[in-house]
Scaffold this motif. Structure first.
Motif, short mmCIF file in Angstrom:
data_model
loop_
_atom_site.label_atom_id
_atom_site.label_comp_id
_atom_site.label_asym_id
_atom_site.label_seq_id
_atom_site.Cartn_x
_atom_site.Cartn_y
_atom_site.Cartn_z
N GLU A 180 71.77 -27.69 24.37
CA GLU A 180 71.17 -28.93 24.82
C GLU A 180 71.34 -30.03 23.79
OE1 GLU A 180 67.08 -28.13 25.56
OE2 GLU A 180 67.48 -27.26 27.51
N LYS A 181 71.55 -31.21 24.28
CA LYS A 181 71.62 -32.38 23.42
C LYS A 181 70.21 -32.75 23.00
CE LYS A 181 73.22 -37.13 23.51
NZ LYS A 181 73.79 -38.18 24.34
N ASN A 182 70.02 -33.10 21.73
CA ASN A 182 68.70 -33.49 21.23
C ASN A 182 68.41 -34.92 21.68
OD1 ASN A 182 66.31 -33.66 19.91
ND2 ASN A 182 67.17 -33.67 17.86
N VAL A 183 67.47 -35.08 22.60
CA VAL A 183 67.15 -36.39 23.16
C VAL A 183 65.66 -36.64 23.00
CG1 VAL A 183 67.14 -37.76 25.27
CG2 VAL A 183 68.95 -36.09 24.90
N HIS A 184 65.33 -37.84 22.60
CA HIS A 184 63.93 -38.25 22.53
C HIS A 184 63.75 -39.50 23.38
CE1 HIS A 184 64.02 -35.63 19.01
NE2 HIS A 184 62.75 -35.45 19.27
N THR A 185 62.59 -39.62 23.99
CA THR A 185 62.35 -40.73 24.90
C THR A 185 61.76 -41.94 24.21
OG1 THR A 185 60.15 -39.90 25.44
CG2 THR A 185 61.97 -39.18 26.84
N ASP B 105 57.42 -34.81 33.22
CA ASP B 105 58.56 -33.93 32.99
C ASP B 105 59.05 -34.03 31.55
OD1 ASP B 105 58.57 -33.25 35.71
OD2 ASP B 105 59.88 -34.94 36.19
N TYR B 106 59.26 -32.86 30.93
CA TYR B 106 59.80 -32.84 29.58
C TYR B 106 61.28 -33.20 29.61
CZ TYR B 106 55.48 -30.94 27.88
OH TYR B 106 54.17 -30.79 27.55
N SER C 178 64.01 -27.01 26.08
CA SER C 178 63.54 -26.70 24.73
C SER C 178 62.17 -27.32 24.46
CB SER C 178 64.57 -27.20 23.72
OG SER C 178 64.10 -27.03 22.41
N ALA C 179 61.98 -28.57 24.84
CA ALA C 179 60.69 -29.24 24.65
C ALA C 179 59.59 -28.53 25.44
CB ALA C 179 60.78 -30.71 25.05
N HIS C 180 59.92 -28.12 26.65
CA HIS C 180 58.95 -27.40 27.48
C HIS C 180 58.58 -26.06 26.84
CE1 HIS C 180 56.85 -26.27 31.11
NE2 HIS C 180 57.51 -25.12 31.10
N THR C 181 59.57 -25.35 26.32
CA THR C 181 59.34 -24.07 25.66
C THR C 181 58.45 -24.24 24.42
OG1 THR C 181 61.45 -23.23 26.46
CG2 THR C 181 60.47 -22.09 24.57
#
Length: 63
Positions: free
Chosen positions: A2-7, A45-46, A50-53
């Motif tokens: 997964e690409k590391n993405v932040h909102t 929604d995460y 990975s964020a959800h985990t």
């Protein structure tokens, strides 16, 4: 992988912390701050599995 993405874009973690502190009128918890920076804006929604985990693991550890 997964690409590391932040909102949060260019808003720093410290700034999010200050904003939440003002909104909540107390220091935000790890989970509140993590949710603010790892969920799509306006949704529950995460941004990644990975964020959800991470939140599931955190919740189990804190229980």
């Amino acid at each position: 992988m997964e690409k590391n993405v932040h909102t949060s874009g260019s808003v720093s973690y410290a700034t999010h912390n200050q904003i939440l502190r003002h909104e909540l009128e107390c220091a935000p918890t790890f989970r509140e701050l993590f949710d603010r920076t790892h969920k799509w804006k306006g949704t529950d929604d995460y941004i990644s599995e990975s964020a959800h985990t991470i939140t599931e693991t955190y919740d189990r550890t804190m229980a």
